[in-house]
Structures are given as structure tokens and as C-alpha cells.
Design a protein around this motif. Structure first.
Motif, mmCIF file in Angstrom:
data_model
loop_
_atom_site.group_PDB
_atom_site.id
_atom_site.type_symbol
_atom_site.label_atom_id
_atom_site.label_comp_id
_atom_site.label_asym_id
_atom_site.label_seq_id
_atom_site.Cartn_x
_atom_site.Cartn_y
_atom_site.Cartn_z
ATOM 1 N N GLY A 50 0.796 -1.222 0.000
ATOM 2 C CA GLY A 50 0.000 0.000 0.000
ATOM 3 C C GLY A 50 0.826 1.268 0.000
ATOM 4 N N THR A 51 2.170 1.121 0.034
ATOM 5 C CA THR A 51 3.052 2.288 0.031
ATOM 6 C C THR A 51 3.167 2.849 -1.377
ATOM 7 N N ALA A 52 2.989 4.153 -1.508
ATOM 8 C CA ALA A 52 3.205 4.826 -2.784
ATOM 9 C C ALA A 52 4.699 5.074 -2.949
ATOM 10 N N VAL A 53 5.266 4.591 -4.056
ATOM 11 C CA VAL A 53 6.716 4.660 -4.236
ATOM 12 C C VAL A 53 7.053 5.334 -5.561
ATOM 13 N N PRO A 54 8.182 6.044 -5.600
ATOM 14 C CA PRO A 54 8.658 6.591 -6.872
ATOM 15 C C PRO A 54 9.380 5.520 -7.688
ATOM 16 N N GLN A 55 9.513 5.733 -8.969
ATOM 17 C CA GLN A 55 10.228 4.785 -9.821
ATOM 18 C C GLN A 55 11.686 4.659 -9.368
ATOM 19 N N GLY A 56 12.170 3.433 -9.339
ATOM 20 C CA GLY A 56 13.578 3.182 -9.063
ATOM 21 C C GLY A 56 13.938 2.974 -7.609
#
Length: 288
Positions: free
Chosen positions: A237-243
Motif C-alpha cells: 500500500g506504500t506509494a513509491v517513486p520509480q527506481g
């Protein structure tokens, strides 16, 4: 506690910071941990940061509980339980108020300043740590220079110098490559293929085959790069940036290692304990 008067503020609650907390706790120091309100920790089962996500966590014989104020943290720290405070900044400029009344009618704020601050966030750069923030300021790994940013730096790079205390100069530079574990390095780290929300079909401690689906980010599948054990996954459920690092697969196949503090974390923790005790010894010698 043997060193109950020496409060230590540990900035960061990741797996390496938890090794530091383990060593300090067993040496008899009260601790307060600060962590992001939405931790990005991957090795959640061995990270005190998980207390922010779940309210509490027990790691080996360490017990950590989420708290909501500096006052609550100070009280809990004296009980042997480790308080974890969700805060981007250090509470009240590295001071903690233990409010005690001076009269029957008027409270008085007694300011208690930590004797030591440890930057264990592993940002690979100095975000906001300064040498004047406490009588002893310690930082982990690259991005810090002892004598400039802090009083001591602990080496975090695997190899002959791991855990060494540096009193003058920097740690080794960031290599940009994860350390070799079971013959695997960069390929054991799972990274977000796109920006989005992480979701998992596997859990930490599960065995996986090469190519087996572990989860996805915004519908983009994450597969096991080789056969092994899922050692870490960012909270679902964590929103993550690419990479960004979102998982870790261990080729050694040792499930128990997913739930115990690592050799690296303990070595770094030992370095922190050495730095603190060296400082206290020299201070005692100066004042007689």
C-alpha cells in the motif's frame, strides 16, 4: 539501566539502525527513535520503523512502541521499551520537555538534551545533522566527515573496516552497489519499475523460485530474480517513486535470517557503542 542518565536519540529506525539500538539497549542506554511518518523500510521484520506502521514490534528481545509526543517518548525510554516517534524533524530542536511543577499552581518545563545523537538514516548524505546538536554526534556511513558534520563516523561499507569508528575524516564513499550476499549484489535488490502503489502476493520469509511473481507496482509485475528467500518488502500500500528499493531476495535460503538482526547491523552497532563509551570515558577523565 547502567547508563540511565545518558539518553541517546537515534534518528532512523531501519534495519541498520535497529542493530545500533540492539547494541545500545543491551549496553544499558535509554533510547528514543525518530522515523518518517510513512517509513520506506524494506526489512520490516527487523526494523524498529515498523512500530510506526503497526503500533509496536518485537525484534529478538527488543520491544518498540509507537508514541505521539516527546514527553511520552522520554517516559517510555526509561522503562526499557524503545519509543518510536514519527517525526521528520527532531522534537523541539533536540530538546525534550519533562514537565515538573515548581509550585502547586505553575508547571515548569525542564529541558533534557540527549547526551548523544546518532544519525542512522543511511541517506548517503548529510540532510540536517550538525556537530553542535548534542555533546556527542555520531553518523553512519558515507556523506559525513568526522570533525566537521559530527564527532564520529561509523564505517558501513562491507569489508575490513566495517564497524570502525572514525574520529577524523569521512567514511568510505558510497559505492552505489549493494554489498555481495551469497554471491549476489545488485540483482538481489528489487526496485520499483514505475511510480505507483506497491502490492505483494508473497510475504517476508517466503521461499521463491526464479521468475516467480512476488507482487507488482501499479500493475507492473515484480518477479524473483533468482531462487531464494524474500528477505524484505516495503509495506504493502506504500506509494513509491520509480527506481526506489522496494524489496530484497536472499539467495542463501535461510528463512531465520529474515527475522534476526544482521551481522552488518550488529557490527555497526558495536561501533556506535564503542564511540559512546570512548566519549564517556574521556569526559570522566576530564572532570576527574
Amino acid at each position: 539501566m547502567l547508563f540511565g542518565d545518558h539518553l541517546i536519540l537515534l534518528r532512523g529506525g531501519g534495519d541498520l539502525a535497529t542493530g545500533v539500538a540492539y547494541r545500545l539497549h543491551h549496553a544499558g542506554f535509554p533510547l528514543i527513535v525518530t522515523e518518517l511518518p510513512h517509513p520506506l523500510v524494506v526489512r520490516r521484520r527487523v526494523a524498529l520503523a515498523t512500530a510506526v506502521l503497526e503500533g509496536a514490534i518485537t525484534i529478538e528481545d527488543l520491544r518498540a512502541v509507537r508514541v505521539t509526543s516527546a514527553e511520552e517518548a522520554l517516559q517510555l525510554a526509561q522503562t526499557g521499551v524503545i519509543p518510536v516517534l514519527a517525526s521528520v524533524e527532531v522534537p523541539a530542536g533536540l530538546t525534550i520537555d519533562d514537565r515538573q511543577p515548581t509550585t502547586d499552581h505553575e508547571p515548569h518545563a525542564v529541558v533534557r538534551r540527549p547526551s548523544s545523537v546518532v544519525d542512522a538514516r543511511m541517506a548517503k548524505r548529510n540532510i540536517d545533522t550538525a556537530i553542535g546538536q548534542a555533546p556527542l554526534v555520531i553518523a553512519l556511513g558515507p556523506g559525513f566527515t568526522a570533525g566537521v558534520d559530527c564527532h564520529a563516523v561509523i564505517e558501513t561499507n562491507r569489508g575490513h573496516r566495517l564497524g570502525r569508528v572514525i574520529w577524523d575524516g569521512p567514511a568510505e564513499a558510497n559505492t552505489g552497489t549493494p554489498g555481495l550476499v551469497g554471491g549476489r549484489a545488485a540483482e538481489r535488490v528489487l526496485r520499483a519499475p514505475v511510480a505507483g502503489v506497491a502490492a505483494w502476493t508473497k510475504e517476508i520469509g517466503d521461499r521463491v523460485r526464479e521468475g516467480e511473481i512476488i507482487g507488482d507496482v501499479a500493475g507492473q509485475v515484480i518477479a524473483a530474480p533468482f531462487a531464494g528467500v524474500v528477505r524484505g518488502l516495503i509495506a504493502p500500500g506504500t506509494a513509491v517513486p520509480q527506481g526506489i528499493k522496494i524489496g530484497d531476495v536472499d539467495p542463501r535460503g535461510d528463512v531465520a535470517a529474515c527475522f534476526t538482526i544482521s551481522d552488518k547491523a550488529l557490527a555497526i552497532g558495536g561501533g556506535v557503542v564503542e564511540a559512546v563509551l570512548t566519549y564517556l570515558t574521556k569526559t570522566k577523565e576530564r572532570i576527574g
